[in-house]
Scaffold this active site. Sequence first.
Site, PDB file in Angstrom:
ATOM      1  N   HIS A  47       7.552   9.089   8.511  1.00  0.00           N
ATOM      2  CA  HIS A  47       8.275  10.003   7.778  1.00  0.00           C
ATOM      3  C   HIS A  47       9.829  10.344   8.231  1.00  0.00           C
ATOM      4  O   HIS A  47      10.875  10.383   7.532  1.00  0.00           O
ATOM      5  CB  HIS A  47       7.543  11.353   7.756  1.00  0.00           C
ATOM      6  CG  HIS A  47       6.234  11.466   6.941  1.00  0.00           C
ATOM      7  ND1 HIS A  47       5.056  11.644   7.763  1.00  0.00           N
ATOM      8  CD2 HIS A  47       5.707  11.377   5.717  1.00  0.00           C
ATOM      9  CE1 HIS A  47       3.932  11.610   6.988  1.00  0.00           C
ATOM     10  NE2 HIS A  47       4.407  11.348   5.890  1.00  0.00           N
ATOM     11  N   SER A  74      -0.729   9.882   7.920  1.00  0.00           N
ATOM     12  CA  SER A  74      -0.997  11.035   8.344  1.00  0.00           C
ATOM     13  C   SER A  74      -2.618  10.997   8.429  1.00  0.00           C
ATOM     14  O   SER A  74      -3.152  11.797   9.355  1.00  0.00           O
ATOM     15  CB  SER A  74      -0.569  11.994   7.256  1.00  0.00           C
ATOM     16  OG  SER A  74       0.549  12.139   6.991  1.00  0.00           O
ATOM     17  N   LYS A  95       5.301   1.536   2.802  1.00  0.00           N
ATOM     18  CA  LYS A  95       3.946   1.568   3.230  1.00  0.00           C
ATOM     19  C   LYS A  95       3.138   1.886   1.858  1.00  0.00           C
ATOM     20  O   LYS A  95       1.957   1.182   1.525  1.00  0.00           O
ATOM     21  CB  LYS A  95       3.611   2.589   4.124  1.00  0.00           C
ATOM     22  CG  LYS A  95       2.068   2.621   4.354  1.00  0.00           C
ATOM     23  CD  LYS A  95       1.623   3.706   5.699  1.00  0.00           C
ATOM     24  CE  LYS A  95       1.197   4.972   5.224  1.00  0.00           C
ATOM     25  NZ  LYS A  95       0.111   4.940   4.330  1.00  0.00           N
ATOM     26  N   ASP A  96       3.563   2.559   1.048  1.00  0.00           N
ATOM     27  CA  ASP A  96       2.931   2.869  -0.323  1.00  0.00           C
ATOM     28  C   ASP A  96       3.850   2.099  -1.341  1.00  0.00           C
ATOM     29  O   ASP A  96       4.562   2.343  -2.041  1.00  0.00           O
ATOM     30  CB  ASP A  96       3.116   4.255  -0.677  1.00  0.00           C
ATOM     31  CG  ASP A  96       2.313   5.170   0.297  1.00  0.00           C
ATOM     32  OD1 ASP A  96       1.174   5.288   0.144  1.00  0.00           O
ATOM     33  OD2 ASP A  96       3.096   5.675   1.230  1.00  0.00           O
TER      34      ASP A  96
HETATM   35  P1  AMP Z   1       2.826  11.164   2.472  1.00  0.00           P
HETATM   36  O1  AMP Z   1       3.282  12.280   3.038  1.00  0.00           O
HETATM   37  O2  AMP Z   1       2.215  10.283   2.873  1.00  0.00           O
HETATM   38  O3  AMP Z   1       2.925  11.457   0.927  1.00  0.00           O
HETATM   39  O4  AMP Z   1       4.412  10.227   2.663  1.00  0.00           O
HETATM   40  C1  AMP Z   1       5.773  10.674   2.433  1.00  0.00           C
HETATM   41  C2  AMP Z   1       6.561   9.532   2.316  1.00  0.00           C
HETATM   42  O5  AMP Z   1       6.717   8.785   3.655  1.00  0.00           O
HETATM   43  C3  AMP Z   1       6.137   8.334   1.399  1.00  0.00           C
HETATM   44  O6  AMP Z   1       7.362   7.739   0.622  1.00  0.00           O
HETATM   45  C4  AMP Z   1       5.287   7.465   2.287  1.00  0.00           C
HETATM   46  O7  AMP Z   1       5.527   5.757   1.651  1.00  0.00           O
HETATM   47  C5  AMP Z   1       6.156   7.461   3.470  1.00  0.00           C
HETATM   48  N1  AMP Z   1       5.678   6.932   4.769  1.00  0.00           N
HETATM   49  C6  AMP Z   1       4.349   7.363   5.012  1.00  0.00           C
HETATM   50  N2  AMP Z   1       3.922   6.716   6.123  1.00  0.00           N
HETATM   51  C7  AMP Z   1       4.961   5.648   6.503  1.00  0.00           C
HETATM   52  C8  AMP Z   1       5.209   4.507   7.318  1.00  0.00           C
HETATM   53  N3  AMP Z   1       4.326   4.434   8.207  1.00  0.00           N
HETATM   54  N4  AMP Z   1       6.467   4.252   7.210  1.00  0.00           N
HETATM   55  C9  AMP Z   1       7.286   4.391   6.502  1.00  0.00           C
HETATM   56  N5  AMP Z   1       7.321   5.181   5.398  1.00  0.00           N
HETATM   57  C10 AMP Z   1       6.146   5.950   5.441  1.00  0.00           C
END
Ligand code: AMP
Length: 310
Positions: A65, A216, A179-180
């Site tokens: 993040h 997470s 990652k997504d």
């Molecule tokens: P989330 O909190 O999982 O919804 O993620 C929020 C943002 O952080 C999303 O755009 C994810 O793709 C990005 N993100 C989560 N993990 C990673 C990672 N390991 N590397 C890069 N971006 C990430």
Amino acid sequence: MREEEEISGRVSLRGFRLRQILIKSSSDMQIIRSVGELTDYVAKQKNNRHSIGFVPTMGALHAGHISLVERAVKENAVTVVSVFVNPTQFNNPEDLATYPRTEEADIRLLAKAGVSAVFVPTVKEIYPDGAHTVKTYDLGSVAEVMEGKHRPGHFQGVAQVVHRLFELVNPDRAYFGEKDFQQIAVIRSMVASEHLDVEIVPCPIRRADDGLALSSRNTLLTPDQRMRAPGIYEALKDSVEYSLNHSVRATHDTVVERIDAIPEMKVEYFEIVDARTLMPVEEWDEASEVQGCITVFNGKVRLIDNIRYR
Ligand code: AMP
């Protein structure tokens, strides 16, 4: 007026860059919990012609993040981060109930990273009329495959919350992690169908030293599951070389067999797709960019990862 704005006002003749640096050097991050406060904050930034970078997250923040946040801080006058566990994108109630929440630590990390404002709303604040009374988005075929097939309703929930947040934050640029991988295609599709004026900035996957994609959900793994989890990326990485003299089918199968052989791991799907359309390819030269996207259950924890082949 905030202190750094007064300072930047005094030195404004010396140029825009200096002004930006002064804005960013403040650790005086605003913590915003209501839509009303956010609307006022955004209006003020727009009045001052400050570009807005936006990073939507569900909290439990890690270095992945923060890499998005740092890029946003570098590229925009102000950076807004949202921390909101969006119930409408969870198709599994247990996943929602166990999703890690670490608000205090998140706020500390964001302040340190130079974020201007963090938006931490309640569900009611985001969905005042109830979460399920909203429209359906036209997300196109990129939302039908892979995650779309295995998590019914997930991408509608993602589109719903990202659209709502885009309306509120009105960002110039929004940052999403690769990652997504599929999520980025779905967001682009939503932005196009809703005619939104925001640049979507994809950011590379951040990994732990042992190769595991930061997530997470990694904190939910038992020590044994965590120890074995890098096996996912090892199989993907090795398969890139393997793919140079093997078919798409053989490459697919070697990845699935290798990961399924690890205790407690089960591949939910592994698809080798055209990176643009997300449709499966049968030959390597069928698309100019080919991506392998995988989801693995490690015990009860669902992990995702992906890799570029061509
Ligand atoms: P989330 O909190 O999982 O919804 O993620 C929020 C943002 O952080 C999303 O755009 C994810 O793709 C990005 N993100 C989560 N993990 C990673 C990672 N390991 N590397 C890069 N971006 C990430």
